[in-house]
Design an enzyme around this catalytic site. Structure first.
Site, PDB file in Angstrom:
ATOM      1  N   SER A 267      52.797  38.231   4.304  1.00 48.08           N
ATOM      2  CA  SER A 267      52.034  37.664   5.833  1.00 48.08           C
ATOM      3  C   SER A 267      51.106  36.404   5.422  1.00 48.08           C
ATOM      4  CB  SER A 267      51.178  38.705   6.223  1.00 48.08           C
ATOM      5  OG  SER A 267      49.979  38.658   5.812  1.00 48.08           O
ATOM      6  N   LYS A 268      50.846  35.862   6.532  1.00 47.90           N
ATOM      7  CA  LYS A 268      50.099  34.583   6.348  1.00 47.90           C
ATOM      8  C   LYS A 268      48.806  34.537   5.762  1.00 47.90           C
ATOM      9  CE  LYS A 268      47.706  34.182  11.031  1.00 47.90           C
ATOM     10  NZ  LYS A 268      47.765  33.391  12.184  1.00 47.90           N
ATOM     11  N   ARG A 269      48.167  35.783   5.694  1.00 44.22           N
ATOM     12  CA  ARG A 269      46.864  36.031   4.972  1.00 44.22           C
ATOM     13  C   ARG A 269      46.993  36.390   3.644  1.00 44.22           C
ATOM     14  NH1 ARG A 269      45.010  36.379   9.950  1.00 44.22           N
ATOM     15  NH2 ARG A 269      43.434  34.904  10.710  1.00 44.22           N
TER      16      ARG A 269
END
Ligand code: GLU
Length: 514
Positions: A267-269
């Site tokens: 995921s982006k985080r």
């Protein structure tokens, strides 16, 4: 007749392009180039509520940085813009096909308010139904052109009531299509809902615009992420309803990119949490949150592309280093696996290191200059920088390592590595350095000469080679290790070397080390 290969990358500008999106673009690009086809870029921006300012520019810049150029767009000559669905919508392109579906009975108007939709879901829940969707079962209880009279429908539209157009999914039919990566996919239409195709803001939804554009743009293969697989049966139906089955593209849904430990989707985080970028270039969100990028992290685009190519695609050989032309040559969708691929940040560094080492010293020096300039270093000659790169490239993963690990090429040491001083700076070290200052001053300052002078000195005086060597290295570089010492001295030159040696005699002492 064989169909011309035409593929598209169709991002929605709802945020920055995740590394998975770059891989989708790459696979499309490779497939197009391998088959002598066209690679199109289409911005799917019909959902105005999800539009993020700057996202489109970000997508374009990322693709450019990766070297994935598209072949076609709006405009003439070399300077065309990507296709944008919001602009195509203004041309009335989609409305025509929505009307066709309405006329043929494959779509209908619906006027339900959000509250009415919610009430329907509640009713379904209470009735114990497993699905709470707008479909062949529930549509008959709702406010739409199937339950209202033609006059009522007309009147609602004319008086400006907001409406949507929904697809009418047939009951209990089998929808079957072949996915190049997954094989046959069979879905029962009862599992699908009557998705919205068009809204009264005159905008088509993703599904409608996507299918119409793939048809109009003569797309031969739809290559996209696995998250779009559940939408595919609807797309197949739309092709049938619009009478386009014979030109329906082939589908290939790419496997997910997983977190490094394999537990779930990357995921982006994850990147900043685990210490590696998941975006091609840096992105600052409107809330001011900064997501790091490969470009700013000092990665070469070739390394990122090479890493991404192998994340899901298996060339079937041991080869790991692939240039873009080599990838084009070897790529095939048949060799893309079904299961998710674990992201491996260390492997990306490995690729970067290999690409760095494969570059010529001249190229590295050119690339290093702007980094040096940012650090206030701009007075060094090209010849000097080329020599520095020659010596340092085997020790660097990133260009900035040349500067960070080879500080002594850019500045005389002011401090000395404490550990090395403590262990290796002996009582006679200062004397050794002074003796060598005299000998080096008198010698021609080439690495070979310096080495001969040095060796003769230690042999003649019965001094340990290692002790003497480390004393000189510490004095010249401030460090306990590094590339060939006499080469370093030749590069920094006689005057500077002698000055450093003299300075060290005065300034290195064990007592000052705590
Ligand atoms: N607009 C979709 C996306 O954002 C495109 C999906 C497709 O390629 O059909 O990924």
């Amino acid at each position: 007749m064989e169909r011309k290969v035409r593929v598209r990358f169709a991002p929605s500008p709802t945020g920055p392009l995740h590394i998975g999106g770059v891989r989708t673009a790459l696979y499309n690009y490779l497939f197009a180039k391998k088959n002598g086809g066209d690679f199109l870029l289409r911005i799917e921006d019909t959902d105005q509520t999800r539009y993020v300012p700057g996202a489109e520019e970000y997508i374009l810049e990322s693709l450019k940085w990766c070297g994935l150029t598209f072949d076609e767009g709006v405009g003439i000559g070399g300077s065309f813009e990507p296709y944008r669905q919001s602009e195509r919508c203004k041309l009335g392109i989609y409305k025509k096909y929505v009307d066709q579906l309405l006329e043929s009975g494959h779509a209908y108007y619906a006027f339900d308010t959000p509250e009415e939709l919610e009430a329907m879901r509640e009713r379904q829940k209470i009735a114990g139904s497993s699905s709470q969707q707008y479909d062949s079962v529930t549509r008959n209880t709702m406010k739409n052109s199937l339950t209202l009279s033609a006059e009522e429908v007309q009147q609602k539209i004319e008086s400006g009531n907001s409406y949507v157009v929904r697809v009418k999914i047939p009951k209990n039919i089998e929808i079957k299509f072949k996915d190049i990566i997954r094989g046959w996919v069979v879905v029962d239409s009862s599992n699908l809902d009557d998705k919205v195709l068009y809204k009264s803001d005159e905008m088509p939804t993703y599904h409608m615009a996507n299918v119409v554009d793939d048809y109009l743009m003569k797309i031969s293969h739809v290559i996209r992420g696995e998250e779009w697989l559940p939408s595919c049966p609807l797309h197949v139906l739309l092709y049938q309803f619009l009478g386009w089955e014979n030109v329906m593209p082939e589908f290939a849904h790419l496997p997910l990119i997983l977190k490094p430990d394999g537990n779930g989707k990357l995921s982006k985080r994850d990147g900043d949490r685990l210490g590696f970028p998941v975006f091609p270039i840096e992105w600052k969100s409107s809330e001011g949150e900064l997501f790091s990028g490969y470009r700013e992290g000092g990665y070469f685009p070739e390394a990122v592309i090479n890493m991404l190519a192998l994340l899901g695609w298996n060339p079937g050989t041991e080869q790991e280093m692939f240039s873009l032309p080599e990838l084009i040559h070897s790529f095939s969708l048949e060799k893309v696996g079904k299961s998710g691929s674990k992201f491996d940040p260390e492997k990306t560094k490995w690729f970067n290191e290999n690409y760095l080492r494969a570059k010529s010293d001249v190229e590295l020096a050119t690339l290093l200059k702007p980094i040096l300039a940012l650090n206030g270093i701009s007075s060094l000659s090209d010849t000097y920088l080329i020599s520095v790169c020659r010596l340092m490239k085997e020790r660097a993963t990133f260009l900035k390592d040349i500067l960070e690990k080879g500080t002594y090429f850019f500045d005389a040491p002011k401090t000395y590595d404490a550990e090395t001083v403590k262990k290796k700076w002996k009582d006679d070290s200062a004397k050794i350095v002074s003796d060598l200052v005299l000998l080096f001053s008198a010698s021609d300052f080439t690495a070979a000469n310096l080495e001969t002078t040095f060796k003769k000195y230690v042999e003649d005086n019965g001094i340990g080679f290692g002790v003497a060597m480390i004393a000189i290295r510490l004095s010249i570089t401030g460090q306990g290790g590094g590339p060939q010492l006499f080469e370093i001295m030749e590069i920094i030159g006689k005057e500077e070397s002698i000055e450093r040696l003299k300075y060290a005699i005065q300034n290195i002492n064990k007592e000052s080390i705590v």
